[in-house]
Design an enzyme around this catalytic site. Structure first.
Site: not given
Ligand code: NCD
Ligand code: ZN
Length: 352
Positions: A21, A23, A25, A49, A107, A144, A182, A255
């Site tokens: 998991h 992110h 960006r 996302n 997701k 989520h 998470h 995460d």
């Molecule tokens: C994540 C994000 O910033 O994209 N933020 C977070 O607090 N974990 C989104 C998510 O996974 O909930």
């Molecule tokens: Zn996340």
């Protein structure tokens, strides 16, 4: 003479782990962050996302290319792409993306549950046909797990989601494999454990390291704020027990969710903890504190691939038992912005 039982190893070598998991960006943030994940992990389940979200096979394939280009050539890293589910998600697009080897999973963000989830799902009915296609294609659903009803206390949103949304969903889609992502509560742990073979759960380094008090220690601390929000100590202890139990149902998902410092240190700061540069060091610390270093490889490198039906990595990593050596911030290219790197309040005695 045999060494005393309390003696800790000075190095720790395990199969190279994966992050189920992450992110990463896009644009300058991707350029800043990709290397940190690729240094630690061989593969990563890439969260979709972005703005706008990744909903089409072609968009995911193009994003995968941008990630590959952002990783330095000397590091090997395989991005595993996910589809962001929206109301009316197209079953044919889901099936095709899986068939073509682009999507690994989909997701589910309940609409408005977290960062960049405005296009998320408003009801499970709205994605029923998509979920049927995923069942047929053997494509896991990543969840989520928080309700978005503002009437529900923020600390209860995960537990309520399990009863109100996830329990009916798993009954309705008997063939669907699901990852509760998470996990932050004892209820989350128990829910996963109650569904062996169908459910997995990922656990972050930060939810293992602090409870909700840390958010307010000496003042409000935005770099400890993420969603789902950290809960009471009893829940953190349940997560530590699950992660270090050796159960194949629990595996690593950081995460890591970078936001520039200015967007967290403000009146309405973003949710997300950037832990990629310190993830394995913090996990190793937790497992050491729980006298479970022998279980770290299962959690970090074996259980995830088994759940997804992928081979474990052959390469290995070695951690050294010495104080954490990691940057405080990571600079974002092309401006004067930076991302604050997560650091627990308690000492971390592992480094690369
Ligand atoms: C994540 C994000 O910033 O994209 N933020 C977070 O607090 N974990 C989104 C998510 O996974 O909930
Ligand atoms: Zn996340």
């Amino acid at each position: 003479m045999a060494p005393p039982l309390t003696q800790q190893p000075t190095t720790l070598s395990i199969r190279r782990p994966d992050d189920w998991h992450v992110h990463l960006r896009d644009g300058p943030m991707l350029a800043a962050c990709a290397v940190h994940t690729a240094r630690q992990f061989a593969r990563g389940i890439i969260m979709p996302n972005l703005v706008p979200p990744v909903t089409k096979v072609a968009e995911a394939a193009a994003y995968r290319e941008r990630i590959r280009r952002a990783v330095p050539a000397e590091l090997e890293f395989e991005p595993l792409m996910t589809c962001y589910l929206t109301d009316g998600a197209d079953p044919a697009e889901l099936a095709r993306g899986k068939e073509e080897g682009v999507w690994v999973a989909s997701k589910l963000y309940p609409a408005h549950a977290t960062t960049n989830s405005a296009h998320g799902v408003t009801s499970m009915d709205a994605i029923a046909r998509g979920l049927e296609a995923m069942e047929k294609a053997g494509m896991p659903l990543l969840v989520h797990g928080e309700v978005t009803d503002p009437e529900v206390d923020i600390f209860d949103r995960e537990a309520v989601f399990l009863d109100k949304v996830l329990a009916p969903l798993i009954k309705r889609h008997q063939g669907l494999k699901i990852v509760l992502e998470h996990i932050t509560t004892r209820e989350g742990v128990q829910f996963v454990e109650a569904h062996p073979g169908r459910l997995g759960g990922t656990i972050t380094p930060h939810h293992l390291s602090y409870n909700r008090n840390a958010l307010f220690k000496g003042g409000i601390r935005p770099h400890f704020y993420c969603l789902p929000i950290a809960k009471r100590e009893e829940h953190r202890l349940a997560l530590r027990k699950a992660a270090t139990s050796g159960s194949p149902q629990f595996f690593l998902g950081t995460d890591t969710a970078p936001h520039t410092a200015d967007t967290k240190e403000c009146a309405c700061g973003c949710a997300g903890v950037f832990n990629a540069p310190v993830a394995m060091q913090v996990y190793a610390q937790v497992f050491m504190e729980e006298s479970a270093l022998d279980k770290l490889e299962a959690f970090a490198s074996l259980n995830g691939p088994r759940f997804y039906g992928l081979p474990a990595n052959e390469a290995r990593i070695t951690l050294q038992a010495r104080p954490l050596d990691a940057p405080e911030r990571v600079e974002v290219p092309g401006g004067n912005k930076s991302i604050v790197v997560f650091r627990p309040d308690t000492p971390v005695g592992w480094s690369f």
